[in-house]
Write a protein that holds these residues in place. Structure first.
Motif, PDB file in Angstrom:
ATOM      1  N   GLU A   4       0.832  -1.204   0.000  1.00  0.00           N
ATOM      2  CA  GLU A   4       0.000   0.000   0.000  1.00  0.00           C
ATOM      3  C   GLU A   4       0.875   1.266   0.000  1.00  0.00           C
ATOM      4  O   GLU A   4       0.571   2.236  -0.700  1.00  0.00           O
ATOM      5  CB  GLU A   4      -0.931  -0.017   1.216  1.00  0.00           C
ATOM      6  N   ALA A   5       1.976   1.207   0.752  1.00  0.00           N
ATOM      7  CA  ALA A   5       2.883   2.361   0.797  1.00  0.00           C
ATOM      8  C   ALA A   5       3.460   2.648  -0.595  1.00  0.00           C
ATOM      9  O   ALA A   5       3.512   3.801  -1.031  1.00  0.00           O
ATOM     10  CB  ALA A   5       4.010   2.109   1.795  1.00  0.00           C
ATOM     11  N   PHE A   6       3.871   1.583  -1.289  1.00  0.00           N
ATOM     12  CA  PHE A   6       4.379   1.768  -2.658  1.00  0.00           C
ATOM     13  C   PHE A   6       3.299   2.353  -3.566  1.00  0.00           C
ATOM     14  O   PHE A   6       3.560   3.240  -4.372  1.00  0.00           O
ATOM     15  CB  PHE A   6       4.872   0.434  -3.234  1.00  0.00           C
ATOM     16  N   ARG A   7       2.063   1.853  -3.421  1.00  0.00           N
ATOM     17  CA  ARG A   7       0.974   2.361  -4.259  1.00  0.00           C
ATOM     18  C   ARG A   7       0.760   3.850  -3.993  1.00  0.00           C
ATOM     19  O   ARG A   7       0.622   4.656  -4.921  1.00  0.00           O
ATOM     20  CB  ARG A   7      -0.322   1.581  -3.972  1.00  0.00           C
ATOM     21  N   LEU A   8       0.779   4.222  -2.698  1.00  0.00           N
ATOM     22  CA  LEU A   8       0.560   5.626  -2.345  1.00  0.00           C
ATOM     23  C   LEU A   8       1.693   6.523  -2.853  1.00  0.00           C
ATOM     24  O   LEU A   8       1.443   7.607  -3.364  1.00  0.00           O
ATOM     25  CB  LEU A   8       0.410   5.775  -0.827  1.00  0.00           C
ATOM     26  N   LEU A   9       2.944   6.041  -2.730  1.00  0.00           N
ATOM     27  CA  LEU A   9       4.074   6.838  -3.226  1.00  0.00           C
ATOM     28  C   LEU A   9       3.920   7.060  -4.726  1.00  0.00           C
ATOM     29  O   LEU A   9       4.173   8.158  -5.240  1.00  0.00           O
ATOM     30  CB  LEU A   9       5.402   6.143  -2.919  1.00  0.00           C
ATOM     31  N   ASP A  10       3.494   6.020  -5.413  1.00  0.00           N
ATOM     32  CA  ASP A  10       3.241   6.111  -6.845  1.00  0.00           C
ATOM     33  C   ASP A  10       2.174   7.177  -7.118  1.00  0.00           C
ATOM     34  O   ASP A  10       2.341   8.059  -7.964  1.00  0.00           O
ATOM     35  CB  ASP A  10       2.744   4.737  -7.309  1.00  0.00           C
ATOM     36  N   ARG A  11       1.089   7.115  -6.339  1.00  0.00           N
ATOM     37  CA  ARG A  11      -0.017   8.051  -6.502  1.00  0.00           C
ATOM     38  C   ARG A  11       0.430   9.481  -6.225  1.00  0.00           C
ATOM     39  O   ARG A  11      -0.047  10.437  -6.831  1.00  0.00           O
ATOM     40  CB  ARG A  11      -1.159   7.644  -5.544  1.00  0.00           C
ATOM     41  N   MET A  12       1.381   9.647  -5.299  1.00  0.00           N
ATOM     42  CA  MET A  12       1.870  10.973  -4.923  1.00  0.00           C
ATOM     43  C   MET A  12       2.941  11.478  -5.896  1.00  0.00           C
ATOM     44  O   MET A  12       3.515  12.548  -5.683  1.00  0.00           O
ATOM     45  CB  MET A  12       2.491  10.945  -3.506  1.00  0.00           C
ATOM     46  N   GLY A  13       3.256  10.661  -6.927  1.00  0.00           N
ATOM     47  CA  GLY A  13       4.309  11.070  -7.850  1.00  0.00           C
ATOM     48  C   GLY A  13       5.696  10.915  -7.246  1.00  0.00           C
ATOM     49  O   GLY A  13       6.627  11.615  -7.631  1.00  0.00           O
ATOM     50  N   GLN A  29       5.552  17.387   1.698  1.00  0.00           N
ATOM     51  CA  GLN A  29       4.127  17.430   2.011  1.00  0.00           C
ATOM     52  C   GLN A  29       3.411  16.217   1.420  1.00  0.00           C
ATOM     53  O   GLN A  29       2.510  15.665   2.031  1.00  0.00           O
ATOM     54  CB  GLN A  29       3.518  18.747   1.500  1.00  0.00           C
ATOM     55  N   ARG A  30       3.870  15.760   0.233  1.00  0.00           N
ATOM     56  CA  ARG A  30       3.231  14.581  -0.368  1.00  0.00           C
ATOM     57  C   ARG A  30       3.548  13.311   0.421  1.00  0.00           C
ATOM     58  O   ARG A  30       2.705  12.425   0.537  1.00  0.00           O
ATOM     59  CB  ARG A  30       3.641  14.451  -1.835  1.00  0.00           C
ATOM     60  N   VAL A  31       4.752  13.241   1.011  1.00  0.00           N
ATOM     61  CA  VAL A  31       5.051  12.116   1.908  1.00  0.00           C
ATOM     62  C   VAL A  31       4.096  12.171   3.108  1.00  0.00           C
ATOM     63  O   VAL A  31       3.555  11.146   3.536  1.00  0.00           O
ATOM     64  CB  VAL A  31       6.522  12.144   2.393  1.00  0.00           C
ATOM     65  N   GLY A  32       3.865  13.386   3.622  1.00  0.00           N
ATOM     66  CA  GLY A  32       2.940  13.558   4.744  1.00  0.00           C
ATOM     67  C   GLY A  32       1.529  13.101   4.397  1.00  0.00           C
ATOM     68  O   GLY A  32       0.835  12.499   5.222  1.00  0.00           O
ATOM     69  N   ILE A  33       1.099  13.381   3.167  1.00  0.00           N
ATOM     70  CA  ILE A  33      -0.233  12.947   2.744  1.00  0.00           C
ATOM     71  C   ILE A  33      -0.284  11.419   2.673  1.00  0.00           C
ATOM     72  O   ILE A  33      -1.234  10.790   3.154  1.00  0.00           O
ATOM     73  CB  ILE A  33      -0.600  13.568   1.373  1.00  0.00           C
ATOM     74  N   ALA A  34       0.779  10.807   2.107  1.00  0.00           N
ATOM     75  CA  ALA A  34       0.816   9.342   2.028  1.00  0.00           C
ATOM     76  C   ALA A  34       0.787   8.731   3.428  1.00  0.00           C
ATOM     77  O   ALA A  34       0.102   7.729   3.666  1.00  0.00           O
ATOM     78  CB  ALA A  34       2.073   8.886   1.275  1.00  0.00           C
ATOM     79  N   ARG A  35       1.507   9.359   4.375  1.00  0.00           N
ATOM     80  CA  ARG A  35       1.525   8.838   5.747  1.00  0.00           C
ATOM     81  C   ARG A  35       0.128   8.882   6.362  1.00  0.00           C
ATOM     82  O   ARG A  35      -0.288   7.963   7.082  1.00  0.00           O
ATOM     83  CB  ARG A  35       2.493   9.655   6.602  1.00  0.00           C
ATOM     84  N   ALA A  36      -0.620   9.959   6.071  1.00  0.00           N
ATOM     85  CA  ALA A  36      -1.976  10.056   6.617  1.00  0.00           C
ATOM     86  C   ALA A  36      -2.892   9.022   5.955  1.00  0.00           C
ATOM     87  O   ALA A  36      -3.715   8.393   6.620  1.00  0.00           O
ATOM     88  CB  ALA A  36      -2.532  11.463   6.409  1.00  0.00           C
ATOM     89  N   LEU A  37      -2.722   8.841   4.627  1.00  0.00           N
ATOM     90  CA  LEU A  37      -3.635   7.948   3.907  1.00  0.00           C
ATOM     91  C   LEU A  37      -3.416   6.477   4.253  1.00  0.00           C
ATOM     92  O   LEU A  37      -4.352   5.682   4.225  1.00  0.00           O
ATOM     93  CB  LEU A  37      -3.491   8.143   2.398  1.00  0.00           C
ATOM     94  N   ILE A  38      -2.171   6.104   4.593  1.00  0.00           N
ATOM     95  CA  ILE A  38      -1.912   4.692   4.867  1.00  0.00           C
ATOM     96  C   ILE A  38      -2.591   4.242   6.164  1.00  0.00           C
ATOM     97  O   ILE A  38      -2.774   3.056   6.405  1.00  0.00           O
ATOM     98  CB  ILE A  38      -0.390   4.387   4.896  1.00  0.00           C
ATOM     99  N   GLN A  39      -3.014   5.223   6.987  1.00  0.00           N
ATOM    100  CA  GLN A  39      -3.802   4.872   8.169  1.00  0.00           C
ATOM    101  C   GLN A  39      -5.166   4.316   7.778  1.00  0.00           C
ATOM    102  O   GLN A  39      -5.860   3.762   8.612  1.00  0.00           O
ATOM    103  CB  GLN A  39      -4.037   6.116   9.040  1.00  0.00           C
ATOM    104  N   ASP A  40      -5.564   4.497   6.507  1.00  0.00           N
ATOM    105  CA  ASP A  40      -6.895   4.132   6.038  1.00  0.00           C
ATOM    106  C   ASP A  40      -7.949   4.859   6.870  1.00  0.00           C
ATOM    107  O   ASP A  40      -8.816   4.256   7.491  1.00  0.00           O
ATOM    108  CB  ASP A  40      -7.076   2.606   6.127  1.00  0.00           C
ATOM    109  N   PRO A  41      -7.858   6.208   6.905  1.00  0.00           N
ATOM    110  CA  PRO A  41      -8.712   6.984   7.806  1.00  0.00           C
ATOM    111  C   PRO A  41     -10.120   7.190   7.249  1.00  0.00           C
ATOM    112  O   PRO A  41     -10.376   6.927   6.072  1.00  0.00           O
ATOM    113  CB  PRO A  41      -7.976   8.318   7.882  1.00  0.00           C
ATOM    114  N   GLU A  42     -11.013   7.650   8.143  1.00  0.00           N
ATOM    115  CA  GLU A  42     -12.377   7.999   7.716  1.00  0.00           C
ATOM    116  C   GLU A  42     -12.454   9.489   7.439  1.00  0.00           C
ATOM    117  O   GLU A  42     -13.408   9.982   6.850  1.00  0.00           O
ATOM    118  CB  GLU A  42     -13.368   7.659   8.844  1.00  0.00           C
ATOM    119  N   LEU A  43     -11.435  10.195   7.916  1.00  0.00           N
ATOM    120  CA  LEU A  43     -11.482  11.653   7.931  1.00  0.00           C
ATOM    121  C   LEU A  43     -10.056  12.177   7.849  1.00  0.00           C
ATOM    122  O   LEU A  43      -9.151  11.605   8.447  1.00  0.00           O
ATOM    123  CB  LEU A  43     -12.124  12.063   9.271  1.00  0.00           C
ATOM    124  N   LEU A  44      -9.856  13.264   7.103  1.00  0.00           N
ATOM    125  CA  LEU A  44      -8.539  13.917   7.101  1.00  0.00           C
ATOM    126  C   LEU A  44      -8.642  15.238   7.854  1.00  0.00           C
ATOM    127  O   LEU A  44      -9.586  16.002   7.647  1.00  0.00           O
ATOM    128  CB  LEU A  44      -8.064  14.200   5.676  1.00  0.00           C
TER     129      LEU A  44
END
Lengths: 271, 266
Positions: A133-142, A160-175
């Motif tokens: 999932e982390a690789f997928r997110l890094l890909d998505r973040m360019g 900042q894009r690494v920060g976004i990936a870190r938040a998304l990998i939590q699989d959150p309901e809310l940002l």
């Protein structure tokens, strides 16, 4: 006070934060968030924007009032339950808040520390699903191919894009997003805001985005909350942000930026 | 441009009162004269000492590595072992004390306890601690290792706490917000920020410990110091010279290696 209702991602009711008996930072703040709803939080410096995000996460303890995430009341949780609840909210920070000496991949996987065992994390044997999932997110973040770069080698936008990936990998309901563009130039700010709106849409996330830049808030947030001295002064679509409202929120100087008053300190203060 | 009258400026004196200033000078001079008489400067003894010094420095020019080589080797090997063991153990034990003594991590009672413990560890000079441990555990390397462990915990624990108190709190807050438990927050949010500095200080402590191991040997805590004091006692200045040269060259090597290692860590 609204009664607890199903269907809201986040319900904040009559929230007060008092740092000492004298200073009220937040006073009776109430709002509720539908799934997929993106709210821009604006207001002058010191109006309580960051405190509101931190109080939702209980990084700052609310003095009274209620915060419900889905059906869970957060203000009364014990520490273990609070950790579980925090995992459901991804937070993106003003100055990235990355661990500079760790690599991009390690920083992204930091988002999984709520569910990854300590010894597993120490030995860097993260779950295969999380790594994928982390690789997928890094890909998505360019950030394809950046996994082993140290974070202190990255540009502000990349961090900042690494920060976004870190938040998304939590699989959150809310940002919860605190001034994501504070250290970026205008073009990079637009790119980051575009990325945040896109990932919210892709993942069906609701978001509260704290922004000091009113035009950015108008452009990216279908709903605006304005704080003035710890109270909600406006709640509605950007079209409702009239000069009168902005005057109330930021004071006289902020409203007519084409009039040459740039030398006054208040303009910078309001930014 | 209008000319202005010249204006004088002198820095204001540290002690504003002029008679207090003069009085202080008089008192200080009188005490210096009195103190000089107290220490009993004796020309005859100085001459005698100079003769012994000539003897000593004569020996210094003819270092003898061979007569006592097996003693010297044993002493050096023991000192090195004491240094490495004590630095490693001290490093490991300093981490909990250092984290506990950081105001931004520890609750007040833990903070007070750890600060207090670190202050006690640092309160006495290594020589005093070594005398105590020799009295407790008897002559030899064990007392020396214990001494160096205590000193290392005090040194690294205090500096670790200071480094931790200066970290950027934002990454730590981010991990808290992600629901990370305490241990993971320390391991990912705190230690990466302080480790390069702490490893650098540990390398520095390694050569302090080697030097100290020579000193505490003088009071019976093992190592090269024990060999050194024996050689002194026998007036074998050639061996003394050899030992001192070996200590100096080992410190040089340690300096070179740690410098190189430090550059790689940062």
């Amino acid at each position: 006070m609204t009664s607890p209702e199903k269907g809201y991602v986040l319900q904040v009711d009559d929230l007060d934060v008092r740092y000492s008996s004298e200073i009220d930072v937040l006073r009776g703040v109430s709002f509720a968030l539908q799934p997929n709803e993106i709210v821009g939080l604006i207001g002058a410096s010191g109006a309580g924007k960051s405190t509101l995000l931190r109080a939702i996460q209980r990084l700052v303890e609310p003095s009274s009032g209620s915060v419900r995430l889905g059906g869970t009341e957060l203000t009364t949780l014990g520490s273990a339950e609070l950790r579980d609840a925090r995992r459901r909210m991804g937070m993106i920070f003003q100055e990235h808040a990355l661990v500079d000496r760790l690599t991009v991949m390690e920083n992204v996987l930091c988002g999984t520390l709520g569910r990854t065992g300590f010894w597993q994390a120490i030995r860097r044997t993260f779950d295969a699903a999380d790594v994928t999932e982390a690789f997928r997110l890094l890909d998505r973040m360019g950030l394809d191919g950046y996994q082993d770069r140290r974070c202190d080698e990255l540009s502000g936008g990349q961090k900042q894009r690494v920060g976004i990936a870190r938040a998304l990998i939590q699989d959150p309901e809310l940002l919860l997003v605190d001034e994501p563009t504070a250290s970026l130039d205008p073009a990079a700010s637009v790119r980051i805001m575009t990325l945040i709106s896109e990932v919210c849409a892709e993942n069906g996330l609701a978001a509260v985005i704290n922004l000091h830049d009113v035009p950015l808030a108008r452009r990216f947030c279908p709903r605006i909350l304005a704080l003035h001295e710890g109270r909600i002064a406006f709640d509605g679509p950007p079209a409702g942000l009239t000069d009168a409202v902005l005057t109330q929120v930021y004071g006289e100087e902020a409203v007519e930026p084409h009039v040459s008053r740039r030398s006054s300190d208040e303009v910078d203060g309001a930014d | 441009m209008p000319t202005e009258a010249a204006r004088a400026w002198r820095p204001p004196p540290r002690i504003a009162n002029a008679s207090a200033r003069r009085g202080l000078w008089i008192v200080a001079t009188a005490y210096a004269v009195f103190a000089l008489f107290t220490v009993d400067v004796d020309a005859a003894r100085i001459a005698e000492g100079a003769a012994r010094a000539a003897d000593f420095f004569g020996g210094w020019l003819r270092p003898d590595f061979f007569t006592r080589w097996s003693d010297i080797r044993m002493g050096l090997v023991e000192s090195l072992a004491m240094t490495v063991v004590a630095t490693a153990a001290g490093f490991v034990l300093a981490i909990p004390f250092g984290l506990g003594a950081s105001r931004n991590l520890a609750p007040a009672p833990v903070y007070a306890g750890c600060r207090g413990a670190l202050a006690v560890f640092r309160a006495f000079h290594e020589v005093l601690v070594a005398i105590l441990f020799v009295a407790m555990f008897g002559f030899g390397a064990f007392a020396g290792v214990m001494t160096l462990v205590v000193a290392t915990i005090g040194f690294l624990g205090k500096l670790l706490a200071e480094a931790v108190e200066e970290i950027d709190p934002a990454p730590l807050e981010a991990l808290t917000a992600a629901g990370a438990p305490w241990a993971s927050r320390i391991a990912f949010g705190v230690l990466p920020q302080v480790m390069p500095r702490i490893l650098g200080l540990t390398l520095y402590r390694l050569d302090i410990n080697f030097r100290e191991s020579a000193i505490i040997g003088l009071v019976g805590a093992g190592g090269i110091g024990a060999t050194l004091i024996t050689a002194f006692a026998r007036y074998e200045f050639e061996s003394v010279s050899a030992i001192l040269m070996l200590i100096i060259s080992m410190l040089f090597v340690a300096e070179l290696l740690s410098g190189r290692l430090r550059r790689r860590l940062l």
